[in-house]
Design a protein around this motif. Sequence first.
Motif, PDB file in Angstrom:
ATOM      1  N   GLU A   9      17.084  95.169  56.209  1.00 22.09           N
ATOM      2  CA  GLU A   9      18.002  95.909  57.064  1.00 22.09           C
ATOM      3  C   GLU A   9      19.438  95.613  56.633  1.00 22.09           C
ATOM      4  OE1 GLU A   9      17.129  98.136  59.295  1.00 22.09           O
ATOM      5  OE2 GLU A   9      15.011  97.756  58.885  1.00 22.09           O
ATOM      6  N   LEU A  10      20.329  96.553  56.889  1.00 18.22           N
ATOM      7  CA  LEU A  10      21.711  96.406  56.454  1.00 18.22           C
ATOM      8  C   LEU A  10      22.381  95.158  57.024  1.00 18.22           C
ATOM      9  CD1 LEU A  10      24.071  97.579  54.833  1.00 18.22           C
ATOM     10  CD2 LEU A  10      24.701  98.904  56.866  1.00 18.22           C
ATOM     11  N   PRO A  11      22.253  94.847  58.320  1.00 19.87           N
ATOM     12  CA  PRO A  11      22.883  93.627  58.843  1.00 19.87           C
ATOM     13  C   PRO A  11      22.419  92.362  58.121  1.00 19.87           C
ATOM     14  CG  PRO A  11      22.228  95.055  60.651  1.00 19.87           C
ATOM     15  CD  PRO A  11      21.627  95.634  59.410  1.00 19.87           C
ATOM     16  N   ASP A  12      21.136  92.330  57.739  1.00 21.29           N
ATOM     17  CA  ASP A  12      20.624  91.159  57.017  1.00 21.29           C
ATOM     18  C   ASP A  12      21.268  91.054  55.633  1.00 21.29           C
ATOM     19  OD1 ASP A  12      18.950  90.598  59.158  1.00 21.29           O
ATOM     20  OD2 ASP A  12      17.302  91.789  58.331  1.00 21.29           O
ATOM     21  N   LEU A  13      21.445  92.184  54.975  1.00 20.71           N
ATOM     22  CA  LEU A  13      22.082  92.168  53.656  1.00 20.71           C
ATOM     23  C   LEU A  13      23.536  91.723  53.759  1.00 20.71           C
ATOM     24  CD1 LEU A  13      20.728  95.427  51.990  1.00 20.71           C
ATOM     25  CD2 LEU A  13      20.474  93.112  51.098  1.00 20.71           C
ATOM     26  N   LEU A  14      24.229  92.189  54.790  1.00 20.77           N
ATOM     27  CA  LEU A  14      25.658  91.907  54.908  1.00 20.77           C
ATOM     28  C   LEU A  14      25.953  90.482  55.362  1.00 20.77           C
ATOM     29  CD1 LEU A  14      26.975  95.265  56.413  1.00 20.77           C
ATOM     30  CD2 LEU A  14      26.962  94.506  54.032  1.00 20.77           C
ATOM     31  N   GLU A  15      24.911  89.740  55.727  1.00 16.63           N
ATOM     32  CA  GLU A  15      25.136  88.329  56.081  1.00 16.63           C
ATOM     33  C   GLU A  15      25.688  87.547  54.892  1.00 16.63           C
ATOM     34  OE1 GLU A  15      21.528  86.693  57.525  1.00 16.63           O
ATOM     35  OE2 GLU A  15      21.661  87.620  59.520  1.00 16.63           O
ATOM     36  N   ALA A  21      29.249  98.418  60.849  1.00 19.36           N
ATOM     37  CA  ALA A  21      29.261  97.211  60.015  1.00 19.36           C
ATOM     38  C   ALA A  21      30.596  97.008  59.312  1.00 19.36           C
ATOM     39  CB  ALA A  21      28.143  97.283  58.986  1.00 19.36           C
ATOM     40  N   GLY A  22      31.434  98.042  59.242  1.00 24.86           N
ATOM     41  CA  GLY A  22      32.739  97.906  58.615  1.00 24.86           C
ATOM     42  C   GLY A  22      32.713  98.016  57.103  1.00 24.86           C
ATOM     43  N   VAL A  23      31.701  98.706  56.561  1.00 23.10           N
ATOM     44  CA  VAL A  23      31.627  98.934  55.116  1.00 23.10           C
ATOM     45  C   VAL A  23      32.806  99.811  54.695  1.00 23.10           C
ATOM     46  CG1 VAL A  23      30.275 100.104  53.335  1.00 23.10           C
ATOM     47  CG2 VAL A  23      29.136  98.668  55.042  1.00 23.10           C
ATOM     48  N   ASP A  24      33.355  99.541  53.525  1.00 25.29           N
ATOM     49  CA  ASP A  24      34.523 100.304  53.064  1.00 25.29           C
ATOM     50  C   ASP A  24      34.143 101.633  52.417  1.00 25.29           C
ATOM     51  OD1 ASP A  24      36.725  98.338  53.611  1.00 25.29           O
ATOM     52  OD2 ASP A  24      35.427  97.113  52.348  1.00 25.29           O
ATOM     53  N   LEU A  25      33.085 101.632  51.609  1.00 23.11           N
ATOM     54  CA  LEU A  25      32.667 102.852  50.901  1.00 23.11           C
ATOM     55  C   LEU A  25      31.153 102.906  50.883  1.00 23.11           C
ATOM     56  CD1 LEU A  25      33.557 105.337  49.210  1.00 23.11           C
ATOM     57  CD2 LEU A  25      33.437 103.873  47.182  1.00 23.11           C
ATOM     58  N   HIS A  26      30.599 104.008  51.381  1.00 26.27           N
ATOM     59  CA  HIS A  26      29.148 104.189  51.443  1.00 26.27           C
ATOM     60  C   HIS A  26      28.786 105.443  50.661  1.00 26.27           C
ATOM     61  CE1 HIS A  26      25.203 105.267  53.198  1.00 26.27           C
ATOM     62  NE2 HIS A  26      25.063 103.968  53.402  1.00 26.27           N
ATOM     63  N   LEU A  27      27.921 105.290  49.645  1.00 25.17           N
ATOM     64  CA  LEU A  27      27.599 106.386  48.743  1.00 25.17           C
ATOM     65  C   LEU A  27      26.108 106.717  48.788  1.00 25.17           C
ATOM     66  CD1 LEU A  27      29.702 105.298  45.622  1.00 25.17           C
ATOM     67  CD2 LEU A  27      30.388 106.787  47.515  1.00 25.17           C
ATOM     68  N   MET A  37      33.310  90.143  54.293  1.00 30.74           N
ATOM     69  CA  MET A  37      33.878  91.410  54.746  1.00 30.74           C
ATOM     70  C   MET A  37      35.393  91.458  54.607  1.00 30.74           C
ATOM     71  SD  MET A  37      31.166  93.051  55.384  1.00 30.74           S
ATOM     72  CE  MET A  37      31.881  94.555  56.044  1.00 30.74           C
ATOM     73  N   ASN A  38      36.015  90.351  54.242  1.00 31.60           N
ATOM     74  CA  ASN A  38      37.459  90.369  53.975  1.00 31.60           C
ATOM     75  C   ASN A  38      37.763  91.010  52.626  1.00 31.60           C
ATOM     76  OD1 ASN A  38      38.335  89.014  56.377  1.00 31.60           O
ATOM     77  ND2 ASN A  38      37.502  87.113  55.510  1.00 31.60           N
ATOM     78  N   ASN A  39      36.749  91.081  51.766  1.00 33.03           N
ATOM     79  CA  ASN A  39      36.886  91.739  50.468  1.00 33.03           C
ATOM     80  C   ASN A  39      36.211  93.113  50.518  1.00 33.03           C
ATOM     81  OD1 ASN A  39      38.253  89.544  49.320  1.00 33.03           O
ATOM     82  ND2 ASN A  39      36.326  88.533  48.773  1.00 33.03           N
ATOM     83  N   PRO A  40      36.587  94.022  49.613  1.00 31.45           N
ATOM     84  CA  PRO A  40      35.996  95.363  49.635  1.00 31.45           C
ATOM     85  C   PRO A  40      34.475  95.328  49.498  1.00 31.45           C
ATOM     86  CG  PRO A  40      37.922  95.303  48.204  1.00 31.45           C
ATOM     87  CD  PRO A  40      37.621  93.883  48.566  1.00 31.45           C
ATOM     88  N   VAL A  41      33.803  96.197  50.278  1.00 29.70           N
ATOM     89  CA  VAL A  41      32.339  96.271  50.275  1.00 29.70           C
ATOM     90  C   VAL A  41      31.915  97.724  50.048  1.00 29.70           C
ATOM     91  CG1 VAL A  41      30.219  95.886  51.580  1.00 29.70           C
ATOM     92  CG2 VAL A  41      32.167  94.334  51.875  1.00 29.70           C
TER      93      VAL A  41
END
Length: 390
Positions: free
Chosen positions: A285-291, A315-321, A295-299
């Motif tokens: 799941e995305l929350p598990d990956l983002l652990e 989740a505050g992702v910067d760019l989702h493709l 998040m202070n750096n570009p994601v």
Amino acid sequence: MRNMQFAIFFGTVILVYFLVNYYIYVHGLMAFQSTGNFKTAYKILFWVIASTFIVGEILEHTHSSLAGEWIYRIGAFWLSFMLYLFIATLFIDIIRLLDKFFHIVPAVLKSNPGNLRLWTGITVFALVALVVFFGHLNALHTRVKQISITIPKKVSGAPDMKVLMASDIHLGALIGERREQKLVDIINQQQPDLVLLCGDMVDGDIAPVLRKKLGRHLQEIKPRMGMYAIPGNHEYIGGIKETLPYLESININVLRDQIITLPNGVQIVGRDDLSARNRDGGRKELPDLLENVDMNNPVFVLNHQPFNLEEVAKAGVDLHLSGHTHDGQMWPLNYITQAVFEDSWGFLKKDKTNIYVSSGFGSWGPPVRIGNTPEVVVFNLHFQPETAEL
């Protein structure tokens, strides 16, 4: 259980395919009923052509060959003919029904029903042939779309970055070396810092890719910050265990629920496809990956199928493709993708998250596009940290 579900799904698809073809066939038979020997030729030719897609699919999965490829190619084009012949025939039936109540068809046209049916059939087929022809030309015309985005975060080194994204290449029986070389030429012309391939690199079965040695030209691409890919549903359709080793053999770095950090601090989260949910332990799941992400750096998140965009924004992702949708590929199928996906194609901003869903570089099935164009997307990114308010 899974085999039973597949059998039901496959059986349903075959039944719908047959019923649509039978509907077109019957109306064609009505149109050509007064033309003598041509009627017999029509019966034979129709069902031979209508069977080519299924026969071609079977041949490509069992014994890939040039002959099987051409059978599949004919069948793929027939899919587009089938769609538009069905729409046209349905429209004519609606007109015929309305005429019974409101007499909207001029009497002079109805004075010779046989000729009316014949010329209606000829006209409809000619118009559909023109639509498919120009749709095929459109499918070969790839546009390069430029998008400028400012991301309020800091990176190491230069504050600007050029990222090229391509999705849904669908290398295989229909999309071969010539189209692959075109993609390579576009990438070389754009000279991006980073190349991201967002799923469905292969069309399905790996056999035609191996037979034609497709993908080898992609090894020529040497972007400064690398080239990364994620699986799509078609990698799983063809067999991820067979496809993945080949992609790795041609130096494609495939991320499956993995995170890499570029030299400038940008973090790329490559998600496995939704098809992995019930295989090999499933996908994370995305929350598990983002652990494991700062998040202070570009994601950047690469996710082939653009579902759950609310979760991405939260989740505050910067760019989702993403890709996958083809924006319907052939009108009016775009209305279906627009109903299924929040973003069927193009740029969407949700909170601080920049989302882009590509219409794709290649095509599935018919090499035909109506109402959209294939694309490669170039993101001109500028990183600028937010200044504190005084």
